[in-house]
Design a protein around this motif. Structure first.
Motif, PDB file in Angstrom:
ATOM      1  N   PHE A  36       0.827  -1.210   0.000  1.00  0.00           N
ATOM      2  CA  PHE A  36       0.000   0.000   0.000  1.00  0.00           C
ATOM      3  C   PHE A  36       0.860   1.258   0.000  1.00  0.00           C
ATOM      4  O   PHE A  36       0.575   2.219  -0.706  1.00  0.00           O
TER       5      PHE A  36
ATOM      6  N   GLU B 145       2.597   1.702  -3.386  1.00  0.00           N
ATOM      7  CA  GLU B 145       1.685   2.138  -4.437  1.00  0.00           C
ATOM      8  C   GLU B 145       0.919   3.407  -4.067  1.00  0.00           C
ATOM      9  O   GLU B 145       0.023   3.820  -4.795  1.00  0.00           O
ATOM     10  N   ASN B 146       1.264   4.015  -2.935  1.00  0.00           N
ATOM     11  CA  ASN B 146       0.627   5.267  -2.494  1.00  0.00           C
ATOM     12  C   ASN B 146      -0.877   5.111  -2.280  1.00  0.00           C
ATOM     13  O   ASN B 146      -1.654   6.001  -2.615  1.00  0.00           O
ATOM     14  N   ILE B 147      -1.292   4.016  -1.728  1.00  0.00           N
ATOM     15  CA  ILE B 147      -2.709   3.756  -1.449  1.00  0.00           C
ATOM     16  C   ILE B 147      -2.986   4.122   0.008  1.00  0.00           C
ATOM     17  O   ILE B 147      -2.504   3.454   0.923  1.00  0.00           O
ATOM     18  N   ASN B 148      -3.747   5.178   0.229  1.00  0.00           N
ATOM     19  CA  ASN B 148      -4.027   5.655   1.588  1.00  0.00           C
ATOM     20  C   ASN B 148      -5.378   5.151   2.073  1.00  0.00           C
ATOM     21  O   ASN B 148      -6.297   5.923   2.365  1.00  0.00           O
ATOM     22  N   ILE B 149      -5.504   3.840   2.131  1.00  0.00           N
ATOM     23  CA  ILE B 149      -6.725   3.198   2.613  1.00  0.00           C
ATOM     24  C   ILE B 149      -6.335   2.234   3.726  1.00  0.00           C
ATOM     25  O   ILE B 149      -5.329   1.527   3.602  1.00  0.00           O
TER      26      ILE B 149
END
Length: 216
Positions: A159, A162-166
């Motif tokens: 995360f 991949e720069n996923i802020n969840i």
């Protein structure tokens, strides 16, 4: 952490140096460690007043697991964000440290937080949410934590990469269902459920170790 210490060929020495770095982060960025404690304590107290005694008595361990999962996966994601923000991952990629060594060090750091938070939550639920004090219940979350932490570390790295802020729990919760079911059964004395917990642990630890990747 000195560059020379990271260049030691001994993997054990590298793991200890990386663990030292993680614990320094935990002591400096205290919110990543204390937020789970505050959340767990608040949940236990709220549930003790908000739910009928009969509901708490029959479902306290299931509720404990849900609160534990919401609390325990947060630090793994925060640690990986710190590694990315401080360009630690870039330094690791340019050093002799293998990705397996980095994964194992991160696993132990997050597992320490998981056990610390889980033990506190366990006591909170015993005293405030009418959960039975059971050695089997305690062992089940300690053993189940191996697979949970492994998945938390590998998904956190993905995360952040991949720069996923969840919150990773949204994606991980379906993977955790087998170990939760096994842990609840084991806490009731169903020793056959130990196979589910250990199978979950071994499968996800070695799978996470194989899939763990720092490169973009």
């Amino acid at each position: 952490m000195s560059e020379n210490s990271l260049r030691k060929p001994n993997p054990l020495s590298q793991i200890l140096q990386l663990l030292k770095k993680d614990f320094l982060f935990i002591t400096r960025e205290k919110y990543s460690f204390f937020v789970p404690f505050i959340f767990g304590f608040s949940s236990a107290v709220f549930l003790s007043f908000g739910l009928p005694y009969e509901v708490l008595s029959s479902h306290s361990y299931s509720i404990f697991w849900i609160v534990l999962l919401f609390s325990s996966v947060f630090p793994a994601q925060e640690l990986m964000k710190y590694e990315e923000r401080e360009e630690v991952i870039l330094g690791i990629l340019n050093s002799p440290v293998r990705k397996e060594v980095f994964f194992i060090s991160k696993f132990f750091a997050v597992f320490f937080i998981f056990i610390s938070v889980g033990t506190a939550l366990f006591l909170f639920f015993v005293f405030f949410a009418n959960m039975n004090l059971s050695l089997y219940a305690f062992l089940s979350f300690v053993l189940g934590g191996i697979g949970i932490v492994s998945l938390s570390v590998v998904f956190s790295s993905f995360f952040v990469k991949e720069n996923i802020n969840i919150p990773i729990l949204i994606f991980l919760f379906p993977f955790f269902i087998p170990v939760i079911v096994g842990a609840i059964s084991f806490s009731d004395g169903a020793f056959s459920s130990l196979k589910i917990i250990l199978g979950f642990d071994l499968t996800n630890f070695f799978l996470s170790l194989a899939l763990f990747d720092l490169e973009r």
